[in-house]
Design an enzyme around this catalytic site. Structure first.
Site, PDB file in Angstrom:
ATOM      1  N   GLY A  20       0.806  -1.214   0.000  1.00 36.24           N
ATOM      2  CA  GLY A  20       0.000   0.000   0.000  1.00 36.24           C
ATOM      3  C   GLY A  20       0.839   1.263   0.000  1.00 36.24           C
ATOM      4  O   GLY A  20       0.538   2.233  -0.702  1.00 36.24           O
ATOM      5  N   SER A 100      -2.595   7.992   6.549  1.00 36.81           N
ATOM      6  CA  SER A 100      -1.550   9.008   6.520  1.00 36.81           C
ATOM      7  C   SER A 100      -0.664   8.864   5.291  1.00 36.81           C
ATOM      8  O   SER A 100       0.071   9.802   4.937  1.00 36.81           O
ATOM      9  CB  SER A 100      -0.694   8.925   7.785  1.00 36.81           C
ATOM     10  OG  SER A 100      -0.034   7.679   7.865  1.00 36.81           O
ATOM     11  N   GLN A 101      -0.718   7.714   4.625  1.00 32.60           N
ATOM     12  CA  GLN A 101       0.090   7.525   3.415  1.00 32.60           C
ATOM     13  C   GLN A 101      -0.323   8.503   2.324  1.00 32.60           C
ATOM     14  O   GLN A 101       0.520   8.960   1.548  1.00 32.60           O
ATOM     15  CB  GLN A 101      -0.034   6.087   2.927  1.00 32.60           C
ATOM     16  CG  GLN A 101       0.570   5.067   3.879  1.00 32.60           C
ATOM     17  CD  GLN A 101       0.281   3.646   3.463  1.00 32.60           C
ATOM     18  OE1 GLN A 101      -0.377   3.387   2.461  1.00 32.60           O
ATOM     19  NE2 GLN A 101       0.758   2.687   4.252  1.00 32.60           N
ATOM     20  N   SER A 127      -2.990   8.999  12.969  1.00 33.56           N
ATOM     21  CA  SER A 127      -1.624   8.626  12.564  1.00 33.56           C
ATOM     22  C   SER A 127      -0.712   9.833  12.440  1.00 33.56           C
ATOM     23  O   SER A 127       0.166   9.894  11.572  1.00 33.56           O
ATOM     24  CB  SER A 127      -1.654   7.858  11.230  1.00 33.56           C
ATOM     25  OG  SER A 127      -2.364   6.653  11.353  1.00 33.56           O
ATOM     26  N   ASP A 246      -0.830  -0.230  13.363  1.00 34.29           N
ATOM     27  CA  ASP A 246      -0.136  -1.468  13.028  1.00 34.29           C
ATOM     28  C   ASP A 246       0.234  -2.290  14.258  1.00 34.29           C
ATOM     29  O   ASP A 246       0.703  -3.430  14.130  1.00 34.29           O
ATOM     30  CB  ASP A 246       1.130  -1.170  12.209  1.00 34.29           C
ATOM     31  CG  ASP A 246       0.805  -0.773  10.782  1.00 34.29           C
ATOM     32  OD1 ASP A 246      -0.310  -1.068  10.324  1.00 34.29           O
ATOM     33  OD2 ASP A 246       1.662  -0.167  10.121  1.00 34.29           O
ATOM     34  N   LYS A 345       6.768  -8.742   2.704  1.00 31.88           N
ATOM     35  CA  LYS A 345       6.357  -7.361   2.464  1.00 31.88           C
ATOM     36  C   LYS A 345       7.105  -6.372   3.344  1.00 31.88           C
ATOM     37  O   LYS A 345       7.478  -5.288   2.895  1.00 31.88           O
ATOM     38  CB  LYS A 345       4.855  -7.221   2.682  1.00 31.88           C
ATOM     39  CG  LYS A 345       4.352  -5.806   2.504  1.00 31.88           C
ATOM     40  CD  LYS A 345       2.855  -5.743   2.530  1.00 31.88           C
ATOM     41  CE  LYS A 345       2.393  -4.305   2.357  1.00 31.88           C
ATOM     42  NZ  LYS A 345       0.944  -4.177   2.343  1.00 31.88           N
TER      43      LYS A 345
END
Length: 365
Positions: A20, A100-101, A127, A246, A345
């Site tokens: 992601g 927040s990405q 976040s 997370d 990942k």
């Protein structure tokens, strides 16, 4: 990320697979560098929303279209026409409670916009440590980026090379905290490369795991963990994961295994991760006698009744964190982790490092 950045100049199709962060960051980067082509990912990636980022980039001058379903990858990038350099900063507004990405992706390309970027975060901001970390690293590499409440200002300009040592990942460290939390009293381990002054939100694991008997001692460039007996807990612990989502799987598994109930809030983003992590936790914890029940709107309780590890098989749902959150249960008995290669990942050496620590594992996939 490294592979796709290297390949981008010579190809018109890039596959972010199930990452992601790569999908969101590359969408912004490829847009402002005027790359033309298709950006795609795994079937699960094509179910993860990206409309907020795409709409913001469109407002900044991007030509992006959806190849299958509106609001989701794969994307067709067809060029970028920025406003003239004489104008004010590009003004964008995005919700603060989204991934927040999206916000980091926009911030990092802000210096590339002719007039810079004025990014307004609306509503509740989650976040935030990841946003602060992005701003701090941008500044370290020469970007003029400032924060005024929920408004972030980025001046136009170029990044500058500098010396920087990337610290170890607190998200990955959380699984070692989990192992110590489930280990006998007196068990200890040292994890290199972690800093007490870290900007990573997942450093919150230090305080959380203290409730499960894990004592943290900070060394010059490492942390030392030691298991002490956790105090008895008559009332549920309460943790807010808004700034560290997370960690939720790690803590839920430990809480159930230790029989220490934990009320968990701030889990909204877990529904749109690699899998629906709330549903996945509920399904897999039930195999051991544990549970994750919604006891009030937005509040979940991780607990157990007769928790036991005796050879169960854990489904991972294409999610690296499901594999690593449940693996520490090997401290309590044998179990199987399905599709164990998903750890590639974020932590491709995870199983090898467990083996170095004394665990016996047999690859089945």
């Amino acid at each position: 990320m490294r592979r796709l950045l290297a390949a981008a100049p010579g190809t018109s199709v890039l596959d972010a697979e199930d990452a992601g962060t790569v999908m969101r960051f590359l969408t912004a980067y490829l847009t402002v560098t005027d790359w033309r082509g298709q950006l795609t990912g795994t079937p699960r990636m094509q179910e993860r929303p990206i409309a907020v980022l795409v709409e913001a980039l469109r407002q900044a001058g991007a030509r992006i279209s959806y190849l299958n379903n509106d609001g989701y990858p794969p994307l067709e990038l067809a060029g970028f026409t920025a406003a003239p350099a004489t104008v004010e900063p590009t003004a964008l507004a995005v919700r603060g409670d989204i991934s927040s990405q999206y916000i980091s992706a926009l911030l990092m390309v802000g210096p590339r916009l002719p007039g810079g970027l004025r990014l307004q975060l609306t509503g509740h901001v989650g976040s935030r440590p990841y946003i602060n970390m992005t701003v701090a690293l941008m500044q370290l590499f020469g970007a003029a980026c400032t924060t005024q409440g929920n408004t972030l200002l980025v001046q136009p300009g170029a990044y500058q090379p500098t010396d920087y040592t990337v610290e170890s990942d607190w998200s990955a460290a959380s699984y070692w905290y989990s192992l110590v939390a489930l280990a006998p009293a007196g068990s200890e381990i040292t994890l290199p490369g972690l800093r007490q002054t870290s900007l990573q939100g997942d450093q919150a694991i230090v305080a959380m795991m203290a409730h499960f008997g894990v004592e943290t001692t900070f060394l010059p460039d490492a942390v030392h963990l030691r298991q002490h007996a956790a105090a008895s807990q008559s009332q549920p612990l309460a943790f807010d994961f808004t700034d560290c989502p997370d960690l939720a799987q790690t803590v839920a598994v430990v809480a159930a295994a230790r029989g220490i109930p934990v009320d968990m809030t701030g889990l909204e983003s877990l529904r749109i991760k690699e899998t629906d992590r709330i549903a996945a936790l509920q399904m897999e914890l039930a195999k051991f006698g544990g549970g994750l029940q919604e006891v009030a709107e937005g509040r979940f309780r991780a607990e157990s009744n007769g928790f036991a590890v005796n050879g169960q098989s854990v489904a991972t749902y294409h999610d690296h964190r499901m594999a690593m959150a449940f693996a520490p249960l090997a401290m309590c008995g044998p179990l199987s982790i399905e599709s164990s290669t998903v750890v590639k990942k974020s932590y491709p050496q995870f199983w090898k490092e467990l083996a170095r620590s004394g665990f016996t594992a047999t690859a089945a996939d």
